[in-house]
Motif scaffolding. Sequence first.
Motif, short mmCIF file in Angstrom:
data_model
loop_
_atom_site.label_atom_id
_atom_site.label_comp_id
_atom_site.label_asym_id
_atom_site.label_seq_id
_atom_site.Cartn_x
_atom_site.Cartn_y
_atom_site.Cartn_z
N LEU A 265 1.77 5.07 0.87
CA LEU A 265 1.45 5.64 1.60
C LEU A 265 2.43 6.79 1.80
CD1 LEU A 265 -0.31 4.03 4.64
CD2 LEU A 265 -1.52 5.29 2.94
N GLY B 84 12.71 9.65 -2.11
CA GLY B 84 11.67 8.92 -2.63
C GLY B 84 11.09 7.64 -2.20
N LEU B 85 11.29 6.34 -2.79
CA LEU B 85 10.56 5.57 -1.88
C LEU B 85 11.30 4.12 -0.94
CD1 LEU B 85 8.22 4.98 -5.43
CD2 LEU B 85 7.28 6.00 -3.70
N ILE B 86 10.32 3.81 -0.50
CA ILE B 86 10.87 2.48 0.37
C ILE B 86 9.72 2.14 0.87
CG2 ILE B 86 10.51 3.34 2.38
CD1 ILE B 86 13.21 1.81 3.29
N ASP B 87 9.73 -0.14 0.32
CA ASP B 87 9.25 -1.13 0.68
C ASP B 87 9.56 -1.13 2.51
OD1 ASP B 87 8.39 -2.37 -2.72
OD2 ASP B 87 7.74 -0.27 -1.60
N CYS B 88 8.92 -1.76 2.97
CA CYS B 88 8.68 -2.43 3.80
C CYS B 88 7.70 -2.46 5.04
CB CYS B 88 9.48 -0.66 5.40
SG CYS B 88 8.60 -0.53 5.90
N THR C 295 1.04 -5.79 6.67
CA THR C 295 2.90 -6.39 6.32
C THR C 295 3.23 -5.11 5.26
OG1 THR C 295 0.66 -7.73 4.39
CG2 THR C 295 1.14 -8.80 6.71
N ALA C 296 2.89 -4.36 4.36
CA ALA C 296 3.90 -4.78 3.42
C ALA C 296 2.62 -2.66 2.79
CB ALA C 296 3.21 -5.39 1.72
N PHE C 297 3.84 -1.92 3.31
CA PHE C 297 3.74 -0.70 2.93
C PHE C 297 4.92 -0.43 1.73
CE2 PHE C 297 -0.04 0.08 5.64
CZ PHE C 297 0.01 -0.60 6.56
N ARG C 298 4.27 0.37 0.90
CA ARG C 298 5.47 1.39 0.44
C ARG C 298 5.02 2.86 0.11
NH1 ARG C 298 5.79 0.25 -6.08
NH2 ARG C 298 7.34 -1.72 -4.55
N PHE C 299 6.34 3.53 1.31
CA PHE C 299 6.54 5.43 1.93
C PHE C 299 7.03 5.72 1.02
CE2 PHE C 299 4.48 3.71 5.64
CZ PHE C 299 4.45 2.71 6.47
N GLU C 300 6.14 6.89 0.79
CA GLU C 300 6.83 7.51 -0.31
C GLU C 300 6.96 9.31 0.27
OE1 GLU C 300 3.75 9.21 -3.14
OE2 GLU C 300 5.36 10.17 -4.36
N VAL D 85 0.72 -1.06 -0.21
CA VAL D 85 0.15 -0.06 -0.09
C VAL D 85 1.03 1.78 0.00
CG1 VAL D 85 -2.01 1.18 0.96
CG2 VAL D 85 -2.04 -1.34 1.51
N ILE E 243 9.93 -3.31 11.72
CA ILE E 243 11.30 -1.91 12.05
C ILE E 243 10.15 -0.79 12.96
CG2 ILE E 243 11.79 -1.95 9.53
CD1 ILE E 243 10.09 0.84 9.08
N ILE F 205 9.99 9.97 6.58
CA ILE F 205 10.18 8.68 5.77
C ILE F 205 11.61 8.03 5.77
CG2 ILE F 205 11.22 9.85 3.47
CD1 ILE F 205 10.01 7.59 2.07
#
Lengths: 693, 302
Positions: A33, B245-249, B234-239, A31, B254, A38
């Motif tokens: 966000l 940038g982007l990071i999946d975690c 469980t899964a996010f893509r923070f922007e 998802v 964490i 960050i």
Amino acid sequence: MSVLHIWAIFAGIAALGLPLAIHFFTRPKPVRLPLSTIRFVQQAVQQRRARHRLRDWVILMLRTLAIALLALTFSRPLFDGRAASVVDDSVDHHRIVLVDVSQSMAEIDHGVVAMDRAKVVAARELAGFNKHANLILAGAQPKAVFDTPSRNLKALREALASARPQPERINVDAALELASQMLSRSDEEAKLELVIVSDFQRTNWASAKFETLPENCEIRLESVAPEADSANFGIVDVRFGDRATVGGLSQLEIEIRNFSSEPRKISCAVELDDAAFVVDSFCPARDRTVVSHPIEIRTAGWKIGSVQILDHQDALREDDHFAFALETVANDEIKLVTRTRSVSEHNSDYFIERAISPFADERVVGEPTISRLLPNRLDPQSVGNSQLLIFDQPGKLENEQIELMASLLRRGRNILYFASELIDANNLKLLYQAVGSDLQAPVEFVPGTESSVRRNLKIATVQQSRRPFSVFGETVEASLSSLQFSGGLESRPLAGAIEEEVLARLSDGSALVFISRAGAGNLCVFNADLNRSNFVQHPTFVPVLNELVDVMLQSSGRRQPAYCGEPITRLLPTDIDQTDGLTIQPDDVGGSFRRSGQGVVWSASSPGGPGVAEIRQSDALVYAATIQIPPEESDLRYLDGEILTDRLAGQRKVDFHRVQQPHATLDHGWVWCAVIVVMLMIGEVVCLNFFRV
Amino acid sequence: MISRPQSRFLELDALTALQGMRFSARHRIEGSYSGRHVSRQKGGSGEFADYREYTPGEDLRRLDWRVMARTGRAYVKLFEDETNLVCTLAIDCSNSMKFSGFNRQQTGSKIEYAQYFTTALSHIISYGRDLVGLAVTGDRLQEYLPPGSTSEHVARLHEMIQNICVGGQTNLEGSLEQLFQRVVGRGVLLLISDFLCDQLDRVFAALRLFRHRGWDVVVLHLVHPDEEQLPNGTAFRFEGLEGEGLIDCSPGEIEQLYRRRLNEHLATVRTLSLSASCDYQLVSTATPYLRTLSGFLVERTG
């Protein structure tokens, strides 16, 4: 090291990728966000990554190793302790690997099929071998993958992987001959090697000759036989004990052989047309048992059935089932071929006719019918479906008639020939020639000379235990003592004669009566002039004649066995005179039809099976043949290495090696692999706890 | 006189209860007019505070002749005068301030909170006849309105607050240095920001400039509750909002490390604030701005 189940290795390779594929296809879509902080997430991820990289690598290594060892466990590794053979690159090397694919290779020992062990051994011989090699799959008709040794080992391995035990026996001589031809065509400087992988079954290999192989060929024998002979039962034959005629009860006989050292009780499920029943029997150790069951014959024709041994686990399962085809007839028809036109009470033909069919005007169901036939009328139409032809004073027979007689014999008809006149010697001589190698008569008849008048000869020797004389029991000598025979022919033994076929001899040493196999039929010759002997008036005439007739008619219901993988040729019944519309079922039997001077012939070079081959014309079943597993394949006794290397090898140096059995000490590899897998799984849990996940 | 519509961030009804409170600086301040705040200058009026030795060049009228006759040495008198508060509100309008949490309504962002707070505070300040100005900072000093107290000035200030556009990366140190060059005299600087920038020490070095000139600096550190607690899942893509940038975690993996890093950042800002002699207050946007404002005024009421 080698493995029994190579498929497990490939399954393990797939399994290694499976978690990755599952993870890839089932991972949740992230998802998206926005996040102002960050930078802290990035720092946390980096810090975690650095910390857990070691943990992830350790876990990955443990899991990969566990899956790999699990695959190895299932592949059943074999550690036979032998070092791989060293191949000298400077010398050309030709290696032939001969793998036995006969039925006995389907034997199961401790859960492992002998063929699987053989494939592992053969694969080891081909693996890593970078010279010329070839693979021979030896069954009834050995076949090589290539015509000459080749470097295309991949094709050889693929052919080996697809090899299966065949319901055939191994033709050892043909296999060795094929290997010898290939090795002989190799370069003179090349190193020649023959590796034979087999169970070295006694029935097949006891007469093996290695002398046909080139002298400079190294011979290695790899035995996959178990350490001890295996216990096995097998159905070897199903037949009617007597002539199966409509309206009567016939005994269906099932012959079972016990190749084990212990007696066993056996139950068999039988299906024949609409009938189904179970028969029980007790089979002594290392002996044959014939179980019989009465069957009512309601209709004539071919009957297809099967027998299955129930609830028994033996080493070879394939011989526990037997499909068969048996023929039943309405009434036995007998033709009396004689030149006597009128019925005279004083002629031998009269007595013969009355002895066989006392009630000439009545047709008794189940009893044979006899009719007269003039010799000059002897042709296929007049013979019809007669199962037995009796020749009494036929006179000079023409070549066409002789050929017809030979043809009838080959097709399973029977001939009872009373040799009373000099011309009969010539008739029989021509008949011998016409039948050719299909007939192995014990004696030949020659016309007597003027000085050797055959008169009042008595029976000197008789085979008391065999029909027709066994009907008299212990009184045979007393019963036959007053018989006197005159006329007939002198006889002399033929080369290669089987003396046991002569059932009785006269006091001058000539044969009185013999029965010999001729093609699918039988030839019986009674050497006496019945008109000049007291036989026809003797009380023993009727029982002896009827016993002879019965033996002939019974044997006419039998066919030569046909074995899987071996060429078969059959003369179809005389009422089939055209090949049009003839079909064979099932398809794997194969074969073709052709017309010959003797009728329609069906031949197949390598019939499939086992089962029943049905020949139909316009969907009607006209002929059937049982294609069976050779009975010797059920005898799971194996040759000792010493016999192979010392006696059979002759002057050749032969290296014999027995492949270690799965239950032997050196094959606990799979157990250790399983233990290590468990330890790796425990290690993974410890590692996860250590890294506090 | 231009009539300006009332700012949507000005809730007069809610501010009625706070209008009786006065914003005062903790330290001595300098103001143009005589007000109730304690002035740094010791002028001729007001209460006598202290003596100081005369230095040549000073105004002789401030000389205390009696002390001189008595002691034979020259001293001048110091008086504590009351003056007006001059307050400058500095609002960080970098991209990180538009973070409004993980709900999809995009309301309750940090910048909105700052707008409400500064609008209310400026109204309170102007109600006490003090001067209030505005500085809009971001990647640079985008807007500056010198302090004033007229109603028109305040209305214009409210309009500027309402029209704030967030954008660009945080460059507080550059913005503050530009602001420092434009301000005159002394006063109170109230900086409201999330301090999500790389060079915190440079930011506070810029604030020390104000402190060296005698300014009072109040630091309001804004934090959104969704910055303190990552979302469940469980899964996010923070922007990143400022081009990180982007990071999946997976937040669960964490969470602890993230909270540690965030708390270290908050502690760092507090430490730097206090070491720079600035007033520091951590404000969560989960707390209604009126409560924050009332608490703030209570602490600083004069």
